[in-house]
Design a protein around this motif. Sequence first.
Motif, short mmCIF file in Angstrom:
data_model
loop_
_atom_site.label_atom_id
_atom_site.label_comp_id
_atom_site.label_asym_id
_atom_site.label_seq_id
_atom_site.Cartn_x
_atom_site.Cartn_y
_atom_site.Cartn_z
N ASP A 32 -2.14 -40.92 85.53
CA ASP A 32 -1.40 -41.24 84.31
C ASP A 32 -2.09 -40.63 83.08
O ASP A 32 -3.20 -40.10 83.16
CB ASP A 32 -1.24 -42.75 84.15
CG ASP A 32 -2.56 -43.50 84.10
OD1 ASP A 32 -3.57 -42.94 83.61
OD2 ASP A 32 -2.62 -44.67 84.55
N GLN A 33 -1.40 -40.70 81.97
CA GLN A 33 -1.87 -40.06 80.75
C GLN A 33 -3.24 -40.60 80.31
O GLN A 33 -4.09 -39.85 79.84
CB GLN A 33 -0.84 -40.27 79.63
CG GLN A 33 -1.05 -39.39 78.41
CD GLN A 33 -0.86 -37.91 78.72
OE1 GLN A 33 -0.01 -37.56 79.54
NE2 GLN A 33 -1.65 -37.06 78.10
N GLU A 37 -6.58 -38.29 79.78
CA GLU A 37 -7.26 -38.19 78.48
C GLU A 37 -8.75 -38.47 78.58
O GLU A 37 -9.53 -38.07 77.72
CB GLU A 37 -6.61 -39.16 77.49
CG GLU A 37 -5.22 -38.71 77.03
CD GLU A 37 -4.54 -39.73 76.15
OE1 GLU A 37 -5.14 -40.82 75.92
OE2 GLU A 37 -3.41 -39.46 75.67
N SER A 308 8.43 -34.59 80.47
CA SER A 308 7.62 -35.62 79.82
C SER A 308 7.50 -35.37 78.32
O SER A 308 7.04 -34.30 77.91
CB SER A 308 6.22 -35.64 80.45
OG SER A 308 5.30 -36.29 79.62
N SER A 310 5.30 -36.57 76.36
CA SER A 310 3.89 -36.39 76.01
C SER A 310 3.44 -34.95 76.30
O SER A 310 2.72 -34.34 75.50
CB SER A 310 3.01 -37.38 76.79
OG SER A 310 3.14 -37.18 78.19
N LEU A 311 3.89 -34.37 77.43
CA LEU A 311 3.54 -32.98 77.72
C LEU A 311 4.25 -32.02 76.78
O LEU A 311 3.70 -30.97 76.41
CB LEU A 311 3.88 -32.64 79.18
CG LEU A 311 3.00 -33.27 80.25
CD1 LEU A 311 3.37 -32.76 81.63
CD2 LEU A 311 1.51 -33.01 79.99
N ARG A 333 -5.62 -29.70 78.18
CA ARG A 333 -5.16 -31.05 78.49
C ARG A 333 -4.03 -31.10 79.53
O ARG A 333 -3.53 -32.17 79.85
CB ARG A 333 -4.68 -31.74 77.21
CG ARG A 333 -5.78 -31.98 76.19
CD ARG A 333 -6.74 -33.04 76.64
NE ARG A 333 -7.89 -33.19 75.73
CZ ARG A 333 -8.86 -34.09 75.90
NH1 ARG A 333 -8.81 -34.90 76.94
NH2 ARG A 333 -9.86 -34.15 75.04
#
Length: 445
Positions: A32-33, A37, A308, A310-311, A333
Amino acid sequence: MEYLEAYAHRFDIIRHVRFGEKVVGLEYVGPDQEEMEAWDLWGGTGDGFAGAGRGVWHVTVEKEDGAKEEHVMDFVVLCLGRFSGLPKIPSFSENKGPEAFNGKVIHSMDLAKMGSSVAAEYVKGKHIIVIGFLKSALDVAAECADINGAELPCTMIVRTKRWNLPDFSAWGISFGYYYFNRFSELLFHKPGEGIMLSLLATLLSPLRWVISKFVESYIKKITPIKKYGMVPDHSFFQAMSSSLFALLPENFYDRVKNESIILKNSKSFEFCKDGIILEGESVPIKADLVIFATGFKGDEKLRTIFKSPSLQKIVTGSLENTVPLYRECINPRIPQMAIIGYSESLSNLYTSEIRAMWLTHLLDGGFQLPSIKLMEEDVKKWDKYMKEYSHEYYRRSSIGIIHIWYNDQLCKDMGYNPKRKKGFLSELFMPYGPNDYIGLGSKKE
């Protein structure tokens, strides 16, 4: 086309290509993100494939009949490019855009898709306006002028004047001696340079102005840009550093002289029923067809292929900075993915090939990436360089005027000698180009 087909057959590429299928979505399925991170190394391990069980890419493709399929892949390389797919059209106030026009409005991309004979028939006998003044605009205008002549001149609306060139030389000297050798790169501050190189760049910086003015004087002499009010407001050096210039079609200004092409400079304009009205004028330029040669939405094209949110945000980064790519290939990232050919050089083909070699070495375990922190610090150095020399065009991520410095870094990562010439003076003053990298990675290396 024959060359590309021969290349594909020579290296047995055809059987690996799935024609008639378009990638419409990418989704990373794995950690997951929050976990991503927290990683210190790219993908958690620093390895191209991020180790066993780390994650995979779900690649959704759409076939010509509309059917969709999903493929599971260990690694994805995006070679989308920036100059296709999503045309960039200027915005207009309400009822002042293409909807107010009775004629046709297309993008240069649409014309290119027609093919030569169909496109020629399409523009024949029409009053045409071309918006833009770089390569696509110049080529389209020249072709329209050749088809319709001075009886139906093609009008070019030039919003930004450019240092467009008849060839890559000035006063009989190839640009390679002005901008494409190691000495010329000593005139610029470079990402990651040491104290001595930084001092040299500061001391030699006046030469940048001298060379720029020298080239500008030649362009003003060899082309009638002064006569037609087309002298750019920016320096030739800035045009080079941001890769914003083009080669003129042969005899371009002869067409301007015989009025089969008419140049109009205007920062803004609006549509009306009969054509286009330029800023400060009341009489419209009449048209049947308006062709936008105004570029493409490269960032949006790159962003929207990801499912996504976020991506989508991570891949293109903040608009206040350049697209965050280490070595212009890897987003620190986003694991198990590379982007080839997005940032610009002055010879994109061989730059992309060296990037592809660099990537294959990485995936083959030939070297390991530094930590995410170090990669992001390096990205910031390149961001600073691009803002310093490309100014408002930093998002183009042009490495044009320091492409040797850039190629040196890729060569060093792969373990190859970055110095490709024989002898000190040749290494310092002779131009660098694709031929210098022939045999890179061979057994002799």
